[in-house]
Write a protein that holds these residues in place. Structure first.
Motif, PDB file in Angstrom:
ATOM      1  N   VAL A 118       0.851  -1.199   0.000  1.00  0.00           N
ATOM      2  CA  VAL A 118       0.000   0.000   0.000  1.00  0.00           C
ATOM      3  C   VAL A 118       0.882   1.242   0.000  1.00  0.00           C
ATOM      4  N   ASP A 119       0.585   2.179  -0.909  1.00  0.00           N
ATOM      5  CA  ASP A 119       1.374   3.407  -0.955  1.00  0.00           C
ATOM      6  C   ASP A 119       0.655   4.537  -0.211  1.00  0.00           C
ATOM      7  N   THR A 120       1.275   5.699  -0.163  1.00  0.00           N
ATOM      8  CA  THR A 120       0.743   6.797   0.633  1.00  0.00           C
ATOM      9  C   THR A 120      -0.530   7.405   0.052  1.00  0.00           C
ATOM     10  N   SER A 121      -0.862   7.053  -1.178  1.00  0.00           N
ATOM     11  CA  SER A 121      -2.139   7.511  -1.747  1.00  0.00           C
ATOM     12  C   SER A 121      -3.280   6.564  -1.392  1.00  0.00           C
ATOM     13  N   GLY A 122      -2.939   5.447  -0.730  1.00  0.00           N
ATOM     14  CA  GLY A 122      -3.944   4.467  -0.344  1.00  0.00           C
ATOM     15  C   GLY A 122      -4.169   3.390  -1.394  1.00  0.00           C
ATOM     16  N   LEU A 123      -3.410   3.441  -2.481  1.00  0.00           N
ATOM     17  CA  LEU A 123      -3.580   2.475  -3.558  1.00  0.00           C
ATOM     18  C   LEU A 123      -2.670   1.272  -3.365  1.00  0.00           C
ATOM     19  N   ASN A 124      -3.110   0.132  -3.882  1.00  0.00           N
ATOM     20  CA  ASN A 124      -2.275  -1.059  -3.893  1.00  0.00           C
ATOM     21  C   ASN A 124      -1.358  -1.032  -5.106  1.00  0.00           C
ATOM     22  N   THR A 125      -0.129  -1.497  -4.915  1.00  0.00           N
ATOM     23  CA  THR A 125       0.804  -1.567  -6.028  1.00  0.00           C
ATOM     24  C   THR A 125       1.760  -2.728  -5.796  1.00  0.00           C
ATOM     25  N   THR A 126       2.615  -2.994  -6.768  1.00  0.00           N
ATOM     26  CA  THR A 126       3.662  -4.006  -6.643  1.00  0.00           C
ATOM     27  C   THR A 126       4.938  -3.456  -7.262  1.00  0.00           C
ATOM     28  N   LEU A 127       6.040  -4.109  -7.007  1.00  0.00           N
ATOM     29  CA  LEU A 127       7.288  -3.687  -7.632  1.00  0.00           C
ATOM     30  C   LEU A 127       7.208  -3.818  -9.148  1.00  0.00           C
ATOM     31  N   SER A 128       6.506  -4.842  -9.609  1.00  0.00           N
ATOM     32  CA  SER A 128       6.327  -5.023 -11.050  1.00  0.00           C
ATOM     33  C   SER A 128       5.544  -3.865 -11.659  1.00  0.00           C
ATOM     34  N   ASP A 129       4.553  -3.374 -10.918  1.00  0.00           N
ATOM     35  CA  ASP A 129       3.775  -2.228 -11.404  1.00  0.00           C
ATOM     36  C   ASP A 129       4.659  -0.990 -11.558  1.00  0.00           C
ATOM     37  N   VAL A 130       5.575  -0.797 -10.625  1.00  0.00           N
ATOM     38  CA  VAL A 130       6.418   0.392 -10.622  1.00  0.00           C
ATOM     39  C   VAL A 130       7.529   0.306 -11.664  1.00  0.00           C
ATOM     40  N   ALA A 131       8.042  -0.896 -11.902  1.00  0.00           N
ATOM     41  CA  ALA A 131       9.146  -1.074 -12.846  1.00  0.00           C
ATOM     42  C   ALA A 131       8.764  -0.561 -14.233  1.00  0.00           C
ATOM     43  N   ASP A 132       9.758  -0.011 -14.931  1.00  0.00           N
ATOM     44  CA  ASP A 132       9.549   0.479 -16.288  1.00  0.00           C
ATOM     45  C   ASP A 132      10.431  -0.322 -17.247  1.00  0.00           C
ATOM     46  N   ASN A 133      10.439   0.052 -18.497  1.00  0.00           N
ATOM     47  CA  ASN A 133      11.129  -0.736 -19.521  1.00  0.00           C
ATOM     48  C   ASN A 133      12.617  -0.940 -19.237  1.00  0.00           C
TER      49      ASN A 133
END
Length: 208
Positions: free
Chosen positions: A46-61
């Motif tokens: 969970v990030d500070t905006s309250g949304l769920n995320t993963t490292l894969s979501d954050v990773a870019d090309n």
């Protein structure tokens, strides 16, 4: 010996033994080796905006930059003013960035998600700041300090691990910007010259 003196002595001994314990925990944790694949990339956080995320979501090309950070460490405060610049540089070169807070033992002493939200707003973070509940990702990475940097390439293999640069106390005294140079090397498709550096920071406050 008076009661006050006895209390001071006991408090001193407690701090001493806690310091030994924290050092021991840090010494018994082995960090990821260069070339290792990023672990726990699908774990939901969970990030500070309250949304769920993963490292894969954050990773870019071209990769993923992970910084274990927090709200209460003076070492973080020394480097924190560079976070947004590094995030912008990473984004310009298709590298995602996330900061993770693993300080589970002191969540109620300045490291809660609400504290993190206030920190992100005050500092104007332009990157994802998320809670590493039970320091699971920090454990998988073998992280021991805040701040501690792990940079992965487009294949999510570790290419740099260590500090932001070689001088926390004064920007004018910095000789080598380790992380910036590593980010630029990835962007240019070049090998990173310095892949591991000494880490200076506060010990991660683990619950076990």
């Amino acid at each position: 010996m008076s009661g006050v003196q006895m209390n001071k002595k006991l408090n001193g001994l407690l701090i001493f033994f806690l310091g030994i314990t924290a050092t021991g925990l840090a010494q018994n944790i082995t960090p990821l080796g260069i070339g290792t694949n990023a672990p726990e990339t699908e774990r939901v956080i969970v990030d500070t905006s309250g949304l769920n995320t993963t490292l894969s979501d954050v990773a870019d090309n071209n990769g993923l930059l992970v910084i274990f950070s927090c709200n209460t460490c003076p070492w973080v405060a020394k480097w924190e003013d560079q976070y947004n610049q590094l995030s912008s540089l990473a984004a310009q070169n298709d590298i995602g960035m996330i900061a993770l807070n693993p300080n589970e033992r002191i969540r109620n002493r300045g490291e809660s998600i609400n504290d993190m939200r206030r920190r992100a707003q005050k500092q104007g973070y332009n990157f994802t700041y998320a809670l590493d509940k039970d320091h699971i990702i920090a454990d998988a990475f073998g992280a021991t300090r805040t701040p501690e940097v792990f940079l992965f390439d487009g294949n999510l293999q570790l290419v740099y691990h260590g500090a932001v640069d070689d001088h926390a106390d004064s920007r004018t005294d910095v000789n080598i910007e380790y992380l910036k140079e590593a980010l630029l090397a990835i962007a240019a498709g070049k090998d990173i010259e310095i892949t591991e550096t000494e880490i200076h920071g506060c010990t991660i406050k683990r619950t076990k």
